[in-house]
Design an enzyme around this catalytic site. Structure first.
Site, mmCIF file in Angstrom:
data_model
loop_
_atom_site.group_PDB
_atom_site.id
_atom_site.type_symbol
_atom_site.label_atom_id
_atom_site.label_comp_id
_atom_site.label_asym_id
_atom_site.label_seq_id
_atom_site.Cartn_x
_atom_site.Cartn_y
_atom_site.Cartn_z
ATOM 1 C CB SER A 122 -29.940 -2.037 54.273
ATOM 2 O OG SER A 122 -29.522 -3.210 53.663
ATOM 3 N NE ARG A 142 -26.418 4.924 48.374
ATOM 4 C CZ ARG A 142 -26.879 4.182 49.194
ATOM 5 N NH1 ARG A 142 -27.990 3.584 48.912
ATOM 6 N NH2 ARG A 142 -25.992 3.518 50.158
ATOM 7 N NE ARG A 175 -36.109 4.912 44.190
ATOM 8 C CZ ARG A 175 -35.593 3.717 44.828
ATOM 9 N NH1 ARG A 175 -34.157 3.517 45.002
ATOM 10 N NH2 ARG A 175 -36.427 2.819 45.139
ATOM 11 C CD GLU A 193 -33.915 -0.805 51.461
ATOM 12 O OE1 GLU A 193 -32.760 -0.661 51.865
ATOM 13 O OE2 GLU A 193 -34.054 -1.069 50.490
ATOM 14 N NE ARG A 245 -35.681 5.717 51.386
ATOM 15 C CZ ARG A 245 -35.279 4.722 50.523
ATOM 16 N NH1 ARG A 245 -35.441 3.504 50.944
ATOM 17 N NH2 ARG A 245 -34.657 5.068 49.219
#
Length: 426
Positions: free
Chosen positions: A352, A260, A275, A349, A390
């Site tokens: 999801s 990403r 990130r 987070e 993460r």
């Protein structure tokens, strides 16, 4: 996106656009679709007149009445000119409808919170206790350096910002959490699928990531292909155009690298591994009959799998109902799972979980046979079982000891040679 569905749900779609903060006009789309239909009828009538004139001219020529074909030729030129102009207007309308329809957001569930940002997400439940220490805890970057687990400066040197190297026990943990998640889902009757990650544009459109998410994806210009940010994209595309037997929900799991660009996140979470541009995910995708109660049940099921993993990792977390302003255009209902990260002093987070109803299947033309024996668009869902590196942030930070050693949860030990603790390289 199917225009009939958009017309039938016009009011709900416009409401969803407003709540999701998306600039989109259903009225404009429907007006262009009306023009498309109008120009299509014009073209069909003009083609009929052209063919009729050609047939009359053929009859006259066969009868040797060439002189009488003059008026027909003149009329034919007028018809052909009108047809050319009408075809151009029709093509323009088709292009406009196609572009606008792809921007139409999915409708939202009745129990989705209304809000403008992640600040308006609603906590559903909280599990586990946040740790308390008699010493000053270290963040994951300090711990990683002590254990020689990763090297961020050299990652940046080699790959630019948001890049890293994992090393030694860092790689062991990275692979261990993935294997634990994968094994857990295999026990839950998920079918494993290895997927391509360099893809044409169509799979991204089918899954609803494009056109809105193009700025979050890496494009390989020479190949005219994109790097996937999740295996959900190729998994949905795999069934494009198919009619499936979904007498039982189809449960899939894929382990893949993900890419990403993180455009728009400049200055956010720049320290450490939160990130990054490249990471690995164990992703769940479910396809089922278009029964709202069934797909809601599937949403709860896949969310529980992610929660079970966090319980096995002995980490405190909370489940959040994602509000309209924090969900994507394609989502019908979404939960985020946030894990406690001591260095942030808050939950971050890590998972999801989304129910998309028939949004993706209408784009990708994925159908199943209902109880009446008719093909219908199925419901699709997805969930992140685990994303690494993460997940290493809470894993290192919550399980640290004063001497810098890291406690290894019991469920992970069989993947790291039975070790109960990682000791720092000091």
């Amino acid at each position: 996106m199917e225009m009939k569905w958009i017309r039938d749900h016009a009011e709900q779609i416009q409401h969803a656009a407003k709540c999701k903060g998306i600039e989109f006009s259903v009225r404009e789309l429907l007006e262009w679709d009306d023009r498309r239909k109008k120009y299509q009828l014009e073209c069909e009538e003009l083609r009929r007149l052209r063919n009729e004139g050609a047939a009359k001219a053929s009859v006259l020529l066969a009868a040797g009445k060439e002189a009488e074909t003059g008026e027909l030729k003149t009329a034919s030129k007028r018809v052909n000119k009108a047809l050319k102009e009408s075809s151009k207007r029709w093509e323009e309308a088709v292009e406009k409808v196609t572009k606008l329809a792809l921007l139409a957001p999915n409708v939202i569930s009745e129990d989705t919170p209304i809000g403008s940002s992640e600040e308006d997400n609603v906590e559903i439940r909280r599990v586990g206790r946040t740790p308390e220490w008699s010493f000053m805890p270290k963040d994951h970057v300090e711990l990683g350096m002590m254990h020689d687990m990763f090297d961020i400066p050299k990652g940046v040197k080699a790959g630019g910002s948001r890049s890293y190297y994992l090393k030694g026990t860092g790689v062991l943990l990275h692979r261990a959490v993935q294997q634990l998640a994968f094994d857990l889902l295999m026990e839950r009757s998920f079918t494993p699928v290895e997927v391509p990650l360099l893809l044409k544009e169509q799979p991204f459109v089918h899954s609803g990531y494009f056109p809105a998410g193009q700025n979050q994806s890496f494009y390989i210009e020479e190949e005219e292909k994109w790097l996937a940010g999740t295996s959900e994209v190729p998994l949905i595309s795999y069934f494009g155009g198919d009619v499936l037997d979904l007498s039982e929900p189809l449960r899939l799991v894929s382990v893949s690298n993900c890419f990403r660009s993180e455009v728009g996140s400049a200055g956010r979470d720049v320290k450490g591994l939160y990130r990054v541009h490249q990471f690995a995910k164990v992703e769940m995708v479910v396809l089922c009959q278009p029964d709202p109660e069934l797909s809601e049940q599937m949403l709860q099921e896949i969310t529980s799998h992610a929660e079970e993993l966090l319980t096995l990792l002995e980490l405190p977390y909370r489940v959040m109902s994602v509000c309209t302003g924090d969900m994507s255009a394609r989502t019908y209902k979404q939960y985020d799972i946030e894990t406690w990260m001591p260095s942030r002093g808050s939950f971050g987070e890590t998972h999801s979980s989304s129910n998309l109803h028939s949004f993706q299947s209408r784009r990708a033309n994925i159908r199943c046979i209902n109880e009446q024996g008719h093909p219908v668009y199925c419901h699709t869902l997805n969930n992140t079982a685990v994303a690494s590196p993460r997940i290493l942030i809470p894993l290192l930070e919550n399980h640290q000891a004063q001497d810098g050693s890291i406690y290894i949860p019991k469920a992970l030990r069989k993947y790291v040679g039975g070790r109960e603790r990682f000791n720092p390289n000091i």
